[in-house]
Design an enzyme around this catalytic site. Structure first.
Site, PDB file in Angstrom:
ATOM      1  N   CYS A 156     -65.678 -45.499  -7.042  1.00  0.00           N
ATOM      2  CA  CYS A 156     -65.682 -45.714  -5.580  1.00  0.00           C
ATOM      3  C   CYS A 156     -66.269 -44.080  -4.964  1.00  0.00           C
ATOM      4  O   CYS A 156     -66.636 -44.329  -3.826  1.00  0.00           O
ATOM      5  CB  CYS A 156     -64.263 -45.949  -5.068  1.00  0.00           C
ATOM      6  SG  CYS A 156     -63.612 -47.293  -5.898  1.00  0.00           S
TER       7      CYS A 156
ATOM      8  N   HIS B  63     -64.549 -44.762   2.057  1.00  0.00           N
ATOM      9  CA  HIS B  63     -64.566 -45.703   1.326  1.00  0.00           C
ATOM     10  C   HIS B  63     -63.606 -46.983   1.792  1.00  0.00           C
ATOM     11  O   HIS B  63     -62.615 -46.745   1.884  1.00  0.00           O
ATOM     12  CB  HIS B  63     -64.030 -45.422  -0.134  1.00  0.00           C
ATOM     13  CG  HIS B  63     -64.167 -46.254  -1.209  1.00  0.00           C
ATOM     14  ND1 HIS B  63     -64.896 -47.490  -1.297  1.00  0.00           N
ATOM     15  CD2 HIS B  63     -62.706 -46.697  -1.929  1.00  0.00           C
ATOM     16  CE1 HIS B  63     -64.331 -48.022  -2.415  1.00  0.00           C
ATOM     17  NE2 HIS B  63     -63.120 -47.629  -2.743  1.00  0.00           N
TER      18      HIS B  63
ATOM     19  N   ASN C   5     -63.542 -54.259  -1.237  1.00  0.00           N
ATOM     20  CA  ASN C   5     -63.722 -53.094  -1.922  1.00  0.00           C
ATOM     21  C   ASN C   5     -64.865 -53.375  -2.749  1.00  0.00           C
ATOM     22  O   ASN C   5     -64.952 -54.065  -3.830  1.00  0.00           O
ATOM     23  CB  ASN C   5     -62.508 -52.649  -2.701  1.00  0.00           C
ATOM     24  CG  ASN C   5     -62.814 -51.476  -3.499  1.00  0.00           C
ATOM     25  OD1 ASN C   5     -63.893 -51.062  -3.511  1.00  0.00           O
ATOM     26  ND2 ASN C   5     -61.621 -50.629  -3.877  1.00  0.00           N
TER      27      ASN C   5
END
Ligand code: UT7
Length: 308
Positions: free
Chosen positions: A111, A235, A265
């Site tokens: 990520c 993020h 996500n």
């Protein structure tokens, strides 16, 4: 140093998987997913490959930058779901786009991949190896998710974001800090060709604490305070993580960009998708001071403060 985002683009597949669809697949509910994560739906690439998504986002970024493919000197592509074992997905993207003068490679930082990639792009540009870099974050996480595991399958989605960065222009990286701690790798990982494993509760606490630390540090290194920030683009892992982070930093949620309700996500794609969408919506404007931060598998984390 001077780094300008000349163009931004994103692409998400048109297939939407809602929380109500997931209710029919695993023992979960829209109410649980919404209150625990903020996610309402995510996009799934049923027909597109990783390279298809990367190409669409990249073409939009090139168009926005008014740059031709042969003006790209390097392609840096961040992903944990590469199209092939090798060569790098960046090379497959290079040939699709016709960036014939570029060198191209992938990076794997989960990520945090986009922020790590920005650090790499900045290094390539400042060393004089390249004038203009195409930086892409792209993931096809639907292939890495166990669709019978309710603790992970509700969280992730597919998509791509791309930016063209160069040393020409008014933009700046004001400060940045990247961190990793391999000791903690088992908190979030996937075996080769396996499913995502995650210790969610542990990761939640670490994410808030670690991102707060690096955010405070980059602000201090730049000699700025939270009051100087126009927009935070974090993020998109969990809306509760973003709320906790905002509270710790002392910054209102109105300054924190989130599109997690639509896309879930998307790992390395999440920040560039959010950046490109915020830009299209007029939330991200030229001259803005923007704080970006991420945490993910590795564990890796970081923060980058830019003048956009
Ligand atoms: O991108 C990389 C960074 N990622 C992150 O930072 C993710 C960090 N972690 C999180 O976002 C959260 O920990 C999760 C969203 C993954 C989980 O939320 P939580 O509030 O930490 O829930 P939990 O794991 O503590 O589980 C609470 C309960 C459990 O049941 P019991 O043991 O209390 O009976 C789970 O079995 O919720 C249950 N549960 C579910 N229930 C309905 C777990 N997943 C689900 C589900 N639907 N999908």
């Amino acid at each position: 140093m001077g780094i300008t985002f000349e163009g931004l683009g994103f692409y998400v597949p048109s297939d939407v998987l809602t929380n109500f669809d997931l209710e029919r697949m695993v023992d979960t509910s829209d109410e649980w997913i919404t209150t625990r994560t903020g996610i309402k739906e995510r996009r799934i690439a049923r027909t597109e490959s990783l390279i298809d998504m990367a190409e669409k986002a990249s073409r939009r970024a090139l168009e926005d930058a008014k740059v031709e493919p042969d003006q790209i000197d390097a392609i840096v592509l961040a992903t944990i779901t590469p199209h092939l074992g090798f060569p790098a997905s960046a090379c497959l993207l290079q040939t699709r786009l016709g960036c014939k003068d570029a060198f191209a490679f992938d990076i794997s930082a989960a990520c945090s991949g986009f922020l790590y990639g920005l650090e790499v792009a900045r290094g390539i540009i400042s060393s004089g190896s390249a004038k203009r870099v195409l930086l892409v974050g792209v993931e096809k996480l639907s292939e890495m998710v166990n669709w019978q595991d309710r603790s992970t399958c509700v969280l992730f989605g597919d998509g791509a974001g791309a930016v063209v960065v160069s040393s020409e222009g008014e933009g700046e990286i004001l400060s940045s800090l990247m961190r990793s701690d391999g000791e903690t790798w088992e908190i979030l990982y996937a075996e080769r060709c396996g499913y995502i494993n995650m210790k969610g509760r542990e990761l939640f606490k670490l994410a808030v604490r670690s991102m707060e630390e690096v955010c405070q540090e980059v602000l201090s290194r730049a000699g700025l305070t939270v009051n100087d920030i126009d927009l935070v683009i974090p993020h998109q892992a969990n809306i509760r993580i973003l709320e906790a982070l905002a509270e710790k930093l002392g910054i209102g949620m109105e300054k924190v960009y989130s599109n997690i309700h639509k896309y879930g996500n998307t790992s390395a794609a999440s920040i560039p998708i959010a950046m490109a969408e915020a830009y299209q919506e007029g939330r991200l404007r030229r001259g803005n001071v923007v704080l970006m931060t991420a945490m993910g598998g590795g564990l890796t984390w970081g923060a980058t403060l830019i003048k956009f």
